[in-house]
Design a protein around this motif. Structure first.
Motif: not given
Length: 157
Positions: A128-147
């Motif tokens: 999920a962190l890689d998706d947030a880092q490398f995918n501009q259209a990622s649905p990953v929310r930083v707050g959720e993946v941070g938790a």
């Protein structure tokens, strides 16, 4: 007989006995200080092998890295970090934690290698962190993946 003994040892001491106890206390403090500095500067792999220190070391690692993840999420929320920057920072933090906690060189491992071994519980969060880092259209929310990252760090075996 006690008077003879006092004359033999030179009579009553002219010094206050508290000085002896103060000196012993200071000596004990210096010994403890050196022991703490020695343990504090040991490499993580040696600390993991010391039975008396292992639990404290693991607790301090968890607290330190969980705090770092909270800080990254807060910086993203405040607008200091983009989603990609926050994902990269949390991935780096999680990989560093795993290296310190297990000794595995996770900073240099591919996600497939992490998922195939003993570090498998961390693979979904790292993905999920890689998706947030490398995918501009990622649905990953930083707050959720941070938790999720913080929870993984706090509950790591």
């Amino acid at each position: 007989m006690p008077d003879d003994l006092l004359r033999f040892v030179g009579g009553p001491s002219p010094y206050w006995t508290g000085w002896l106890w103060l000196g012993l206390a200071l000596l004990l403090m210096v010994i403890v200080w050196y022991a703490v500095v020695l343990v504090w500067t040991l490499p993580a792999d040696r600390l993991r092998r010391l039975p008396a220190v292992r639990v404290l070391h693991a607790r301090l690692l968890r607290r330190r890295f969980a705090s770092a993840v909270r800080s990254i999420v807060a910086r993203h929320r405040d607008g200091d970090l983009s989603t990609a920057q926050a994902g990269a920072a949390m991935s780096r933090t999680l990989r560093s934690f795993l290296h310190q906690a297990t000794g595995a060189r996770t900073q240099y491992m591919h996600l497939d290698a992490i998922g195939a071994g003993a570090l498998a519980p961390a693979a979904p969060v790292l993905a999920a962190l890689d998706d947030a880092q490398f995918n501009q259209a990622s649905p990953v929310r930083v707050g959720e993946v941070g938790a999720d990252t913080e929870e993984l760090i706090r509950t790591w075996p």
